[in-house]
Design a protein around this motif. Structure first.
Motif, PDB file in Angstrom:
ATOM      1  N   ARG A  76      -2.226   6.944  -2.757  1.00 46.45           N
ATOM      2  CA  ARG A  76      -1.765   6.857  -1.370  1.00 46.45           C
ATOM      3  C   ARG A  76      -1.832   5.419  -0.843  1.00 46.45           C
ATOM      4  O   ARG A  76      -1.742   5.190   0.367  1.00 46.45           O
ATOM      5  N   ALA A  77      -1.954   4.457  -1.754  1.00 47.85           N
ATOM      6  CA  ALA A  77      -2.105   3.061  -1.321  1.00 47.85           C
ATOM      7  C   ALA A  77      -0.813   2.535  -0.704  1.00 47.85           C
ATOM      8  O   ALA A  77       0.269   2.679  -1.269  1.00 47.85           O
ATOM      9  N   GLU A  78      -0.952   1.931   0.449  1.00 51.78           N
ATOM     10  CA  GLU A  78       0.162   1.250   1.108  1.00 51.78           C
ATOM     11  C   GLU A  78      -0.080  -0.255   0.948  1.00 51.78           C
ATOM     12  O   GLU A  78      -1.121  -0.767   1.353  1.00 51.78           O
ATOM     13  N   PRO A  79       0.832  -0.983   0.305  1.00 48.00           N
ATOM     14  CA  PRO A  79       0.591  -2.402   0.071  1.00 48.00           C
ATOM     15  C   PRO A  79       0.435  -3.182   1.380  1.00 48.00           C
ATOM     16  O   PRO A  79       1.072  -2.864   2.387  1.00 48.00           O
ATOM     17  N   ARG A  80      -0.426  -4.188   1.326  1.00 46.20           N
ATOM     18  CA  ARG A  80      -0.629  -5.067   2.477  1.00 46.20           C
ATOM     19  C   ARG A  80       0.261  -6.292   2.305  1.00 46.20           C
ATOM     20  O   ARG A  80       0.071  -7.094   1.400  1.00 46.20           O
ATOM     21  N   ILE A  81       1.268  -6.419   3.162  1.00 39.09           N
ATOM     22  CA  ILE A  81       2.271  -7.479   3.041  1.00 39.09           C
ATOM     23  C   ILE A  81       1.966  -8.601   4.031  1.00 39.09           C
ATOM     24  O   ILE A  81       1.655  -8.353   5.194  1.00 39.09           O
ATOM     25  N   SER A  82       2.066  -9.841   3.571  1.00 36.21           N
ATOM     26  CA  SER A  82       1.884 -11.001   4.433  1.00 36.21           C
ATOM     27  C   SER A  82       2.834 -12.106   3.971  1.00 36.21           C
ATOM     28  O   SER A  82       3.450 -12.012   2.905  1.00 36.21           O
ATOM     29  N   SER A  83       2.966 -13.146   4.769  1.00 36.93           N
ATOM     30  CA  SER A  83       3.811 -14.279   4.397  1.00 36.93           C
ATOM     31  C   SER A  83       2.956 -15.526   4.269  1.00 36.93           C
ATOM     32  O   SER A  83       1.904 -15.650   4.894  1.00 36.93           O
ATOM     33  N   ALA A  84       3.430 -16.449   3.429  1.00 36.05           N
ATOM     34  CA  ALA A  84       2.755 -17.729   3.240  1.00 36.05           C
ATOM     35  C   ALA A  84       3.835 -18.806   3.229  1.00 36.05           C
ATOM     36  O   ALA A  84       4.441 -19.080   2.200  1.00 36.05           O
ATOM     37  N   GLY A  85       4.126 -19.362   4.385  1.00 34.19           N
ATOM     38  CA  GLY A  85       5.227 -20.298   4.484  1.00 34.19           C
ATOM     39  C   GLY A  85       6.546 -19.571   4.667  1.00 34.19           C
ATOM     40  O   GLY A  85       6.599 -18.351   4.827  1.00 34.19           O
ATOM     41  N   ALA A  86       7.638 -20.337   4.593  1.00 32.69           N
ATOM     42  CA  ALA A  86       8.953 -19.792   4.937  1.00 32.69           C
ATOM     43  C   ALA A  86       9.551 -18.924   3.845  1.00 32.69           C
ATOM     44  O   ALA A  86      10.367 -18.042   4.130  1.00 32.69           O
ATOM     45  N   ILE A  87       9.172 -19.145   2.583  1.00 30.06           N
ATOM     46  CA  ILE A  87       9.889 -18.473   1.500  1.00 30.06           C
ATOM     47  C   ILE A  87       8.985 -17.625   0.606  1.00 30.06           C
ATOM     48  O   ILE A  87       9.447 -17.098  -0.399  1.00 30.06           O
ATOM     49  N   ILE A  88       7.720 -17.463   0.960  1.00 24.42           N
ATOM     50  CA  ILE A  88       6.794 -16.733   0.090  1.00 24.42           C
ATOM     51  C   ILE A  88       6.279 -15.484   0.799  1.00 24.42           C
ATOM     52  O   ILE A  88       5.723 -15.566   1.904  1.00 24.42           O
ATOM     53  N   LEU A  89       6.468 -14.336   0.160  1.00 23.17           N
ATOM     54  CA  LEU A  89       5.858 -13.092   0.606  1.00 23.17           C
ATOM     55  C   LEU A  89       4.738 -12.732  -0.366  1.00 23.17           C
ATOM     56  O   LEU A  89       4.871 -12.921  -1.580  1.00 23.17           O
ATOM     57  N   LYS A  90       3.652 -12.208   0.174  1.00 23.14           N
ATOM     58  CA  LYS A  90       2.518 -11.803  -0.644  1.00 23.14           C
ATOM     59  C   LYS A  90       2.262 -10.318  -0.431  1.00 23.14           C
ATOM     60  O   LYS A  90       2.341  -9.816   0.694  1.00 23.14           O
ATOM     61  N   SER A  91       1.964  -9.629  -1.520  1.00 24.09           N
ATOM     62  CA  SER A  91       1.662  -8.200  -1.458  1.00 24.09           C
ATOM     63  C   SER A  91       0.358  -7.933  -2.185  1.00 24.09           C
ATOM     64  O   SER A  91       0.212  -8.292  -3.356  1.00 24.09           O
ATOM     65  N   ASP A  92      -0.570  -7.314  -1.482  1.00 27.12           N
ATOM     66  CA  ASP A  92      -1.770  -6.779  -2.118  1.00 27.12           C
ATOM     67  C   ASP A  92      -1.514  -5.293  -2.296  1.00 27.12           C
ATOM     68  O   ASP A  92      -1.441  -4.536  -1.325  1.00 27.12           O
ATOM     69  N   ALA A  93      -1.348  -4.867  -3.550  1.00 24.86           N
ATOM     70  CA  ALA A  93      -0.999  -3.465  -3.820  1.00 24.86           C
ATOM     71  C   ALA A  93      -2.157  -2.520  -3.573  1.00 24.86           C
ATOM     72  O   ALA A  93      -1.970  -1.298  -3.585  1.00 24.86           O
ATOM     73  N   ARG A  94      -3.361  -3.048  -3.396  1.00 20.87           N
ATOM     74  CA  ARG A  94      -4.549  -2.269  -3.039  1.00 20.87           C
ATOM     75  C   ARG A  94      -4.819  -1.130  -4.033  1.00 20.87           C
ATOM     76  O   ARG A  94      -5.175  -0.028  -3.655  1.00 20.87           O
ATOM     77  N   GLY A  95      -4.619  -1.452  -5.306  1.00 25.90           N
ATOM     78  CA  GLY A  95      -4.905  -0.468  -6.340  1.00 25.90           C
ATOM     79  C   GLY A  95      -3.823   0.565  -6.556  1.00 25.90           C
ATOM     80  O   GLY A  95      -4.026   1.522  -7.307  1.00 25.90           O
ATOM     81  N   GLY A  96      -2.676   0.387  -5.929  1.00 27.28           N
ATOM     82  CA  GLY A  96      -1.591   1.343  -6.055  1.00 27.28           C
ATOM     83  C   GLY A  96      -0.574   0.929  -7.103  1.00 27.28           C
ATOM     84  O   GLY A  96      -0.838   0.090  -7.963  1.00 27.28           O
ATOM     85  N   ILE A  97       0.605   1.518  -7.036  1.00 27.77           N
ATOM     86  CA  ILE A  97       1.666   1.208  -7.988  1.00 27.77           C
ATOM     87  C   ILE A  97       2.311  -0.129  -7.628  1.00 27.77           C
ATOM     88  O   ILE A  97       2.320  -0.549  -6.464  1.00 27.77           O
ATOM     89  N   ALA A  98       2.875  -0.790  -8.629  1.00 27.20           N
ATOM     90  CA  ALA A  98       3.526  -2.084  -8.392  1.00 27.20           C
ATOM     91  C   ALA A  98       4.860  -1.915  -7.677  1.00 27.20           C
ATOM     92  O   ALA A  98       5.272  -2.777  -6.890  1.00 27.20           O
ATOM     93  N   GLN A  99       5.553  -0.801  -7.938  1.00 27.41           N
ATOM     94  CA  GLN A  99       6.921  -0.636  -7.456  1.00 27.41           C
ATOM     95  C   GLN A  99       7.019  -0.612  -5.937  1.00 27.41           C
ATOM     96  O   GLN A  99       7.982  -1.117  -5.356  1.00 27.41           O
ATOM     97  N   LEU A 100       6.023  -0.042  -5.269  1.00 19.45           N
ATOM     98  CA  LEU A 100       6.120   0.105  -3.818  1.00 19.45           C
ATOM     99  C   LEU A 100       6.072  -1.244  -3.120  1.00 19.45           C
ATOM    100  O   LEU A 100       6.775  -1.461  -2.121  1.00 19.45           O
ATOM    101  N   GLY A 101       5.265  -2.175  -3.624  1.00 20.66           N
ATOM    102  CA  GLY A 101       5.222  -3.504  -3.019  1.00 20.66           C
ATOM    103  C   GLY A 101       6.574  -4.196  -3.095  1.00 20.66           C
ATOM    104  O   GLY A 101       7.001  -4.863  -2.136  1.00 20.66           O
ATOM    105  N   VAL A 102       7.253  -4.057  -4.237  1.00 20.77           N
ATOM    106  CA  VAL A 102       8.586  -4.647  -4.378  1.00 20.77           C
ATOM    107  C   VAL A 102       9.559  -3.971  -3.420  1.00 20.77           C
ATOM    108  O   VAL A 102      10.362  -4.639  -2.749  1.00 20.77           O
TER     109      VAL A 102
END
Length: 332
Positions: A70-96
């Motif tokens: 049931r992990a919901e990835p934690r999404i954040s930005s780092a600068g203008a062109i970089i997105l960061k995803s912490d999948a929090r132990g979940g599947i990789a596909q949902l972050g993408v």
């Protein structure tokens, strides 16, 4: 000889079947839908190792705690062109999935965009990510790591995962250039499948637990995989490791818990670089189409062509899955 019996699904029926299966394991609707779409797409492209067969890794993972269902990835930005995803132990596909539209918009606005993801289960079909960007008119390069499975020349023990990489680019003929390959001589899932069916594996794929080359798939599972090309393959593995684990903050392969044993997430990393070709040169898609046509006439294999045609056929004719495999997954 035993005859294999198949069940045929439409693509939508297959997605529904996998979705219900995942929800029965406690997955949230978003996790189930994300994994179902990725699984069926891989199966439809003929990439069976990371299609329905790979669910035999996911389903026990949900039960054991290796994957947070049931992990919901934690999404954040780092600068203008970089997105960061912490999948929090979940599947990789949902972050993408969560970042896909933003990455496309960012690349079209700035010429490039990057997704850095950590703390996930293994990446699944890496080519699914790059192909989706190419179908949106963008060039994409993706790298991922996982638990250590490969022994490189001179190393004492396993050092890297199979550390796959994938590249895709849009072409004016409507079939993107696509490749998706492990840096090992073979993907782990292919050796595991050979072991489950009692099949031999080719020379050069793996060594047994004593470090001797083996064609026995079961002995290979107790030993280690080998890189392709010796030191050259090992160098590519290290590059992927630096980008997918070092740059994202994910576990190094040496430190990643097993993806098929225990109760801890392997904490894998994924890095995707997306480029908008019009920022670099005009007429890219037409130029690539012409070049690919010329190379094909010279006998050069065009990566990804067959798999994408398989996907088109699957949309029209459906996909077939062995009944035995469906039964195994249902029991899981």
């Amino acid at each position: 000889m035993k005859t294999t019996t198949y069940r045929r699904f439409t693509v939508d029926e297959a997605i529904d079947w996998v979705t219900h299966l995942c929800e029965a394991k406690g997955c949230s609707p978003t996790v189930a839908a994300s994994l179902a779409h990725a699984t069926v797409a891989a199966q439809a492209r003929g990439n069976q190792a990371v299609g329905f067969r790979h669910l035999a890794d996911y389903l026990p993972g949900f039960s054991s705690g290796r994957i947070n269902p049931r992990a919901e990835p934690r999404i954040s930005s780092a600068g203008a062109i970089i997105l960061k995803s912490d999948a929090r132990g979940g599947i990789a596909q949902l972050g993408v999935d969560r970042c896909f539209d933003s990455l496309c918009h960012t690349a079209r606005t700035n010429g490039m965009a990057t997704l850095s993801q950590c703390n996930s289960f293994t990446s699944g079909e890496l080519g699914d990510y790059t192909l989706r960007f190419a179908q949106a008119g963008l060039i994409a390069l993706a790298v991922a790591n996982g638990p250590a499975l490969v022994a490189v020349p001179g190393a004492k023990g396993k050092t890297y995962s199979t550390n796959p990489l994938s590249f895709a680019a849009p072409s004016a003929d409507g079939i993107p250039l696509l490749f998706d390959q492990a840096c090992s001589a073979a993907a782990f899932v292919n050796i595991a499948h050979a072991a489950s069916t009692g099949s031999d594996i080719p020379e050069g794929w793996a060594v047994d637990q004593d470090g001797n080359g083996t064609r026995n798939a079961l002995a290979a599972l107790s030993g280690a995989l080998l890189p392709f090309g010796g030191h050259r393959g090992a160098n590519l593995m290290l590059m992927v490791e630096v980008l997918a684990a070092g740059l994202t903050g994910a576990n190094w392969s040496l430190d990643a818990p097993s993806f098929n044993q225990g109760a801890q997430t392997p904490g894998c990393g994924l890095l995707i670089l997306v480029l908008a070709p019009e920022f670099f040169a005009t007429g890219f898609e037409q130029r690539l189409s012409s070049q690919l046509s010329r190379l094909t006439q010279m006998g050069v294999h065009r990566p990804g062509w067959e798999r994408q045609h398989s996907m088109i056929n699957a949309q029209n004719d459906g996909i077939s899955v062995p009944v035995d495999l469906l039964g195994q997954l249902s029991r899981l």
